[in-house]
Write a protein that holds these residues in place. Structure first.
Motif, mmCIF file in Angstrom:
data_model
loop_
_atom_site.group_PDB
_atom_site.id
_atom_site.type_symbol
_atom_site.label_atom_id
_atom_site.label_comp_id
_atom_site.label_asym_id
_atom_site.label_seq_id
_atom_site.Cartn_x
_atom_site.Cartn_y
_atom_site.Cartn_z
ATOM 1 N N SER A 349 13.338 -10.553 18.584
ATOM 2 C CA SER A 349 14.318 -11.315 19.268
ATOM 3 C C SER A 349 13.604 -11.752 20.624
ATOM 4 N N ARG A 352 10.994 -14.497 20.392
ATOM 5 C CA ARG A 352 11.738 -15.640 19.828
ATOM 6 C C ARG A 352 12.210 -16.405 21.147
ATOM 7 N N GLU A 402 20.977 -12.631 25.918
ATOM 8 C CA GLU A 402 20.993 -11.624 24.705
ATOM 9 C C GLU A 402 21.120 -10.360 24.826
#
Length: 411
Positions: A349, A352, A402
């Motif tokens: 994650s 990304r 996030e």
């Protein structure tokens, strides 16, 4: 003009006649990028392209060319971190004089080898230039060799002042001249040339000196109107890492120089990156202090400004470190630490998010062991290339959204 000064314009002009056989007239290049940054025309006096890689050959030859036959037969001795060493070596070779050079043990290998390559005998002694100076003076007392000081002699100062004469010829409308300063020989010589010539022309030209803030003996000395030695010096700019001003240059600088300012190590690193990228100039840290002062706004010039790039002798290993520090200081290379739960997919994650925001990961370190890492957690350290501080903050904000908490690590 103060006629009691130890160096005069006539001294500089005589030195100019003497050094022509060995020192080149270095070019002046306009930097439009730097000019846009400060709002004035900026010209770079490229002493980094001088013989032996710095202005030092001027003062060394001016001093040594006036030695008597007896003094020449006894040879010369000097001490330096590198630039004065090479200048003395080149001058000695040109004059047929034996030269012994004391250099600090930590002197850059390319400078040591270049000095030997010019025919001088090199002795590595002491941890600093000041300790090497003491060793060189002992050598002079024991052998009778003539000690050639890197900055504290009227003839040396006069020789360095020839840089100022060239600046006035190459940038006739100059209104501000900026020089780096260690012991003070270059700044003092340039100040004599610039200020007296300006007086003859009925003009006012500012002369500004710049020191690395961790090796800045001139500001306290000027404030006290006396030589104030530093207890400690620590800077990447080894060419100006001098703990005590010279008596001769100090007498000139306190009378003629308009100001002496300081710049940080990060500012030096940014200036070196700028010179490499925007002007294609390889300059050592000591040679970049004037550009750093302009970039940081420490000096705000009026009218056309000339900056002396005093030398280009930089150890490739130091250049690698400086480039990395400069990229870090400008926000283009970041090391970030992120704590996260030790479960599959977390690192994917993070990768990304970084990729989606056009940053580039160059290294990843993944560890579960450490006093600050609890069970079930993992520390990720990432080296990342970005486009600058704003871009870095953009990436960080995306990570925070996030649920990750990036912490910048020291460069």
């Amino acid at each position: 003009m103060n006629t009691s000064l130890p160096v005069t314009l006539s001294d500089v002009e005589r030195a100019e006649e003497r050094i022509r056989s060995i020192a080149m007239r270095t070019p002046v290049e306009q930097s439009r990028a730097l000019g846009r940054m400060v709002g004035q025309d900026v010209f770079l006096k490229c002493e980094n392209l001088q013989r032996a890689g710095s202005f030092k050959v001027r003062g060394a030859y001016a001093r040594m060319s006036e030695l008597t036959d007896d003094e020449r037969a006894r040879g010369v001795v000097a001490a330096s971190a590198g630039n004065h060493a090479q200048g003395v070596a080149v001058a000695a070779k040109g004059l047929g004089i034996d030269a012994t050079i004391y250099m600090p043990k930590g002197a850059a290998i390319p400078k040591v080898e270049a000095t030997r390559g010019h025919g001088a005998t090199v002795v590595l002694e002491g941890e600093t230039v000041d300790e090497a100076l003491l060793a060189a003076k002992r050598h002079a007392e024991e052998t009778g060799a003539v000690f050639v000081h890197p900055f504290d002699h009227p003839l040396v100062v006069a020789g360095q002042g020839t840089v100022g004469l060239e600046v006035l010829e190459q940038v006739p409308d100059v209104e501000t001249v900026i020089c780096g300063v260690g012991g003070g020989g270059l700044l003092a010589g340039v100040a004599v040339a610039i200020k007296e010539k300006a007086r003859e022309l009925g003009r006012e030209i500012r002369v500004i000196g710049v020191q690395a803030e961790n090796a800045a003996a001139y500001p306290p000395s000027l404030a006290a109107d006396a030589l104030v030695p530093l207890e400690r010096i620590s800077t990447m700019a080894d060419g100006i890492a001098v703990g005590r001003p010279g008596q001769v240059p100090f007498a000139v600088i306190r009378e003629l120089v308009d100001d002496v300012v300081t710049v940080s190590e990060d500012a030096l690193a940014r200036a070196l990156i700028f010179l490499l990228e925007r002007t294609k100039m390889v300059v050592e840290p000591a040679g970049a202090v004037g550009v750093a002062a302009l970039m940081e706004g420490v000096v705000r010039p009026r009218g056309p400004v000339a900056v002396v790039l005093s030398g280009g002798n930089i150890d490739p290993l130091l250049m690698l470190k400086v480039i990395q520090r400069g990229l870090f200081a400008s926000g283009r290379f970041i090391t970030v630490r992120i704590m996260l739960d030790d479960r599959p997919g977390s690192l994917k994650s993070i990768s990304r998010i970084i990729a989606d925001h056009d940053a580039n990961v160059t290294r990843v370190d993944h560890t579960r062991i450490g006093g600050s890492i609890s069970m079930g957690r993992v520390a990720i350290t990432i080296d990342m290339e970005t486009k600058g501080h704003e871009h870095t903050e953009e990436v960080f904000e995306a990570l925070r959204l996030e649920g990750f908490e990036p912490i910048v690590q020291p460069g």
